[in-house]
Design an enzyme around this catalytic site. Structure first.
Site, mmCIF file in Angstrom:
data_model
loop_
_atom_site.group_PDB
_atom_site.id
_atom_site.type_symbol
_atom_site.label_atom_id
_atom_site.label_comp_id
_atom_site.label_asym_id
_atom_site.label_seq_id
_atom_site.Cartn_x
_atom_site.Cartn_y
_atom_site.Cartn_z
ATOM 1 N N VAL A 1 9.228 7.346 16.477
ATOM 2 C CA VAL A 1 8.588 7.825 15.007
ATOM 3 C C VAL A 1 7.372 8.570 15.563
ATOM 4 O O VAL A 1 6.987 9.883 15.133
ATOM 5 C CB VAL A 1 8.379 7.034 13.996
ATOM 6 C CG1 VAL A 1 7.364 7.774 12.655
ATOM 7 C CG2 VAL A 1 9.717 5.968 13.644
ATOM 8 N N CYS B 1 -3.886 11.759 12.630
ATOM 9 C CA CYS B 1 -4.921 10.058 12.789
ATOM 10 C C CYS B 1 -5.018 10.144 14.275
ATOM 11 O O CYS B 1 -4.029 10.544 15.094
ATOM 12 C CB CYS B 1 -4.468 9.462 11.934
ATOM 13 S SG CYS B 1 -2.631 8.536 11.994
ATOM 14 N N LYS C 1 0.951 -1.155 -0.248
ATOM 15 C CA LYS C 1 -0.010 -0.578 0.082
ATOM 16 C C LYS C 1 0.866 1.474 0.211
ATOM 17 O O LYS C 1 0.270 1.900 -0.536
ATOM 18 C CB LYS C 1 -0.895 0.114 1.321
ATOM 19 C CG LYS C 1 -1.973 1.065 1.689
ATOM 20 C CD LYS C 1 -2.212 0.962 2.544
ATOM 21 C CE LYS C 1 -1.529 1.414 3.988
ATOM 22 N NZ LYS C 1 -1.071 2.597 4.233
ATOM 23 N N ASN C 2 2.035 1.779 0.849
ATOM 24 C CA ASN C 2 2.530 2.635 1.042
ATOM 25 C C ASN C 2 3.130 2.855 0.168
ATOM 26 O O ASN C 2 4.093 3.883 -0.009
ATOM 27 C CB ASN C 2 3.487 2.644 2.144
ATOM 28 C CG ASN C 2 2.484 2.397 3.324
ATOM 29 O OD1 ASN C 2 1.262 2.722 3.112
ATOM 30 N ND2 ASN C 2 2.978 2.355 4.653
ATOM 31 N N ASP D 1 5.526 0.849 12.074
ATOM 32 C CA ASP D 1 4.574 -0.126 11.715
ATOM 33 C C ASP D 1 3.932 -1.079 11.723
ATOM 34 O O ASP D 1 2.969 -1.578 10.767
ATOM 35 C CB ASP D 1 4.545 0.182 10.049
ATOM 36 C CG ASP D 1 4.089 1.843 9.174
ATOM 37 O OD1 ASP D 1 3.665 2.010 8.244
ATOM 38 O OD2 ASP D 1 3.599 2.273 9.972
ATOM 39 N N ARG E 1 -4.475 11.168 4.704
ATOM 40 C CA ARG E 1 -3.535 12.190 4.709
ATOM 41 C C ARG E 1 -2.069 11.038 3.390
ATOM 42 O O ARG E 1 -1.641 12.927 2.768
ATOM 43 C CB ARG E 1 -2.699 11.727 5.834
ATOM 44 C CG ARG E 1 -1.835 11.238 6.000
ATOM 45 C CD ARG E 1 -1.146 11.299 7.551
ATOM 46 N NE ARG E 1 0.257 11.625 6.722
ATOM 47 C CZ ARG E 1 0.840 12.598 6.997
ATOM 48 N NH1 ARG E 1 -0.026 13.641 7.252
ATOM 49 N NH2 ARG E 1 2.093 13.304 6.369
HETATM 50 C C1 EPZ Z 1 4.841 6.728 6.198
HETATM 51 O O1 EPZ Z 1 3.847 7.641 6.335
HETATM 52 C C2 EPZ Z 1 3.874 5.814 6.042
HETATM 53 N N1 EPZ Z 1 2.780 6.088 5.426
HETATM 54 C C3 EPZ Z 1 3.388 5.279 7.638
HETATM 55 O O2 EPZ Z 1 2.679 4.240 6.577
HETATM 56 C C4 EPZ Z 1 4.615 5.119 8.357
HETATM 57 O O3 EPZ Z 1 3.842 4.949 9.881
HETATM 58 C C5 EPZ Z 1 5.458 6.283 8.022
HETATM 59 O O4 EPZ Z 1 5.817 6.541 6.769
HETATM 60 C C6 EPZ Z 1 6.958 5.537 8.962
HETATM 61 O O5 EPZ Z 1 7.951 4.992 8.593
HETATM 62 C C7 EPZ Z 1 2.920 6.165 3.955
HETATM 63 O O6 EPZ Z 1 2.997 5.952 3.007
HETATM 64 C C8 EPZ Z 1 1.060 6.128 3.081
HETATM 65 P P1 EPZ Z 1 6.809 10.445 8.201
HETATM 66 P P2 EPZ Z 1 4.463 9.456 6.558
HETATM 67 O O7 EPZ Z 1 6.272 11.883 7.357
HETATM 68 O O8 EPZ Z 1 5.184 9.635 4.894
HETATM 69 C C9 EPZ Z 1 7.004 13.583 10.833
HETATM 70 C C10 EPZ Z 1 0.716 3.179 7.857
HETATM 71 O O9 EPZ Z 1 0.152 1.940 9.027
HETATM 72 N N2 EPZ Z 1 7.211 14.122 10.063
HETATM 73 O O10 EPZ Z 1 7.732 9.373 7.415
HETATM 74 O O11 EPZ Z 1 3.805 10.361 6.325
HETATM 75 C C11 EPZ Z 1 5.970 12.640 11.779
HETATM 76 O O12 EPZ Z 1 5.200 13.434 12.460
HETATM 77 C C12 EPZ Z 1 0.782 4.937 8.164
HETATM 78 O O13 EPZ Z 1 0.513 1.898 6.922
HETATM 79 C C13 EPZ Z 1 7.208 15.522 10.417
HETATM 80 O O14 EPZ Z 1 7.719 16.014 11.626
HETATM 81 O O15 EPZ Z 1 5.685 9.307 7.603
HETATM 82 C C14 EPZ Z 1 6.485 11.190 12.691
HETATM 83 O O16 EPZ Z 1 6.797 12.184 13.702
HETATM 84 C C15 EPZ Z 1 1.041 5.034 9.436
HETATM 85 N N3 EPZ Z 1 7.197 16.845 9.461
HETATM 86 C C16 EPZ Z 1 7.412 11.356 12.064
HETATM 87 O O17 EPZ Z 1 8.184 12.584 10.932
HETATM 88 C C17 EPZ Z 1 6.836 16.322 8.615
HETATM 89 O O18 EPZ Z 1 6.535 17.095 7.159
HETATM 90 C C18 EPZ Z 1 7.766 9.943 10.405
HETATM 91 O O19 EPZ Z 1 6.609 10.330 9.474
HETATM 92 C C19 EPZ Z 1 6.218 14.868 7.840
HETATM 93 C C20 EPZ Z 1 6.391 14.153 9.024
#
Ligand code: EPZ
Length: 431
Positions: free
Chosen positions: A332, A116, A22-23, A310, A92
């Site tokens: 994370v 979320c 999916k991701n 995850d 998102r």
């Molecule tokens: C991706 O989300 C995945 N989703 C998530 O999977 C996964 O948990 C996450 O990466 C971490 O591996 C998809 O790929 C659709 P991040 P993403 O930006 O990209 C912070 C699932 O269960 N952050 O890597 O949105 C954020 O708050 C989902 O399949 C900022 O601060 O995650 C987090 O603490 C859940 N500012 C950390 O970085 C930003 O602009 C990592 O988030 C962006 C993120």
């Protein structure tokens, strides 16, 4: 409104094939907006989030048709630039159309994605990246209003790390913007996840020039245009880990086929530490041998190649069944512990201290009505239901359907006893 009813104590046996990721598929779908012509994506799982992204692409002028495991995407009209709140509030990941829209259509009006159950989910790093490439971004009425000058985006050096390290979709978004930018872009502290590599390889096949995929330093040389092509979605490493853990907790012998073992090194290492035997045939099949008890371990979630957030909830279910104490630290998403209270209803003894939980092993879990809250917490509750004494009702199962393709059918094929029922009437559902 579905709920899943699981009868505990049945042994799992046999083999299942993992679905496409999916991701990985979500950014690949967004990338189709970067090219003229027909894009074909293979091995795309058929689940809620994919259908939501297809609706988003249709609202942005693309035709999206599913042929079994393939998605055919053809951009017909490049004038729409709005990603609506109604779509973005449910998923998102829609934020990753921002890069393609700015690169190709020089404008975007994208709703701020909602938070979320796992946290506030900021997008400041996405915005920082786009501004670095020359976009003008302002926030109005819950929407990002973005404009790009007539000359298009301009490549720049940037650091994309945040308080919690790299950002997966942020890296994907900026990468998709940079491939059509004038000049060279360097992204420091880029995400190294396999899903980002899958995207970088797809973009390269479309004609992009990208170096460093899979490392924390991406170098992109902008090109004038990209051509549509076809690409394979990588197997879903998170689903594979979930199925292996189902086999570990309830299995005799369970084989998961179609897996990229190199994407699961941290998970397999942790399972080995817990005394779980996982063998491989060197051809994408991993076989796990079930156990009644596990060795306690400590785990800290980190960006790839660290232990994946995850698969934190699913591991916690197994850590309830040890003869010792385990420490789970979430680096994370510090709040990603909605499953703790629900596991507690099933007899788990888990204490939360900020972004760390202390898991005391117990003799066993007992079935109970529990509430799913996010995709991976739901999976953890399903695993708990497989091994608990008696029956477990997992409510709000739509969370699971967002990110797992036919998980119950796959578990039933292995011998689980799972049925779906209507949510009891009058259930007050506040998300
Ligand atoms: C991706 O989300 C995945 N989703 C998530 O999977 C996964 O948990 C996450 O990466 C971490 O591996 C998809 O790929 C659709 P991040 P993403 O930006 O990209 C912070 C699932 O269960 N952050 O890597 O949105 C954020 O708050 C989902 O399949 C900022 O601060 O995650 C987090 O603490 C859940 N500012 C950390 O970085 C930003 O602009 C990592 O988030 C962006 C993120």
């Amino acid at each position: 409104m579905d709920m899943m009813v699981i009868e505990g104590g049945r042994t799992l046996q046999g083999s299942v094939r993992v679905s496409g990721s999916k991701n990985a598929a979500l950014p690949l779908m967004a990338a189709a907006l970067l090219a003229e012509g027909r894009t074909t994506l293979h091995n795309v799982p058929d689940l809620m989030d994919i259908r939501t992204m297809a609706s988003l692409l249709r609202s942005l002028g693309a035709e999206v048709v599913r042929n079994d495991g393939d998605l055919e995407i053809e951009v017909r009209d490049e004038t729409p630039i709005e990603a609506s709140y109604d779509i973005m509030r449910t998923m998102r990941a829609g934020i990753c159309v921002l890069g393609p829209l700015l690169a190709r259509r020089h404008g975007a009006r994208v709703s701020y994605p909602g938070g979320c159950a796992i946290g506030s989910r900021p997008i400041d790093l996405h915005i920082k990246g786009m501004v670095s490439l020359g976009a003008k971004v302002k926030t109005e009425h819950g929407y990002l209003e973005c404009r790009v000058g007539r000359g298009g985006l301009t490549g720049r050096e940037m650091y994309l790390g945040g308080a919690y390290g790299s950002t997966v979709l942020g890296t994907a978004n900026v990468l998709m913007a940079a491939v059509l930018a004038r000049g060279t872009t360097v992204i420091e502290c880029a995400a190294c996840e396999p899903e980002v590599v899958n995207l970088a390889e797809f973009l390269t096949a479309m004609g992009a020039q990208i170096e460093g995929a899979g490392t924390a330093r991406l170098i992109v040389t902008g090109v004038k245009k990209l051509k549509a092509t076809q690409w394979h979605t990588i197997p879903d490493r998170i689903e594979a880990a979930t199925m292996l853990m189902a086999g570990a907790v309830a299995g005799g012998k369970v084989t998961v086929e179609g897996v990229r073992r190199d994407h699961l090194v941290a998970v397999l290492h942790k399972m080995n530490e817990m005394g779980i035997k996982v063998s491989h045939d060197g051809n994408g099949a991993l076989t796990v041998t079930g156990r009644k008890r596990f060795r306690p371990v400590d785990v800290t979630t980190m960006p790839y190649p660290g232990y994946p957030t995850d698969v934190q909830a699913q591991l916690m279910t197994l850590l309830c069944l040890t003869d010792g104490i385990s420490v789970v630290t979430e680096k994370v998403y510090p709040d990603r512990f909605m499953h703790v209270a629900e596991l507690g209803r099933m007899g788990a003894e888990i204490r939360k201290e900020n972004n760390t939980t202390i898991v005391h092993g117990v003799r066993g879990l007992s079935g109970a009505p529990v509430m799913a809250s996010d995709l991976r917490a739901s999976a953890a509750l399903v695993l708990a239901g497989l091994v608990a004494r008696g029956e477990t009702e997992v409510r709000r199962i739509y969370h699971l359907d967002r990110g797992y393709e036919n998980l119950d059918a796959k578990l039933i094929k292995l011998g689980a006893k799972i049925t779906r029922k209507e949510q009891p009437a009058g259930e007050v559902l506040k998300d």
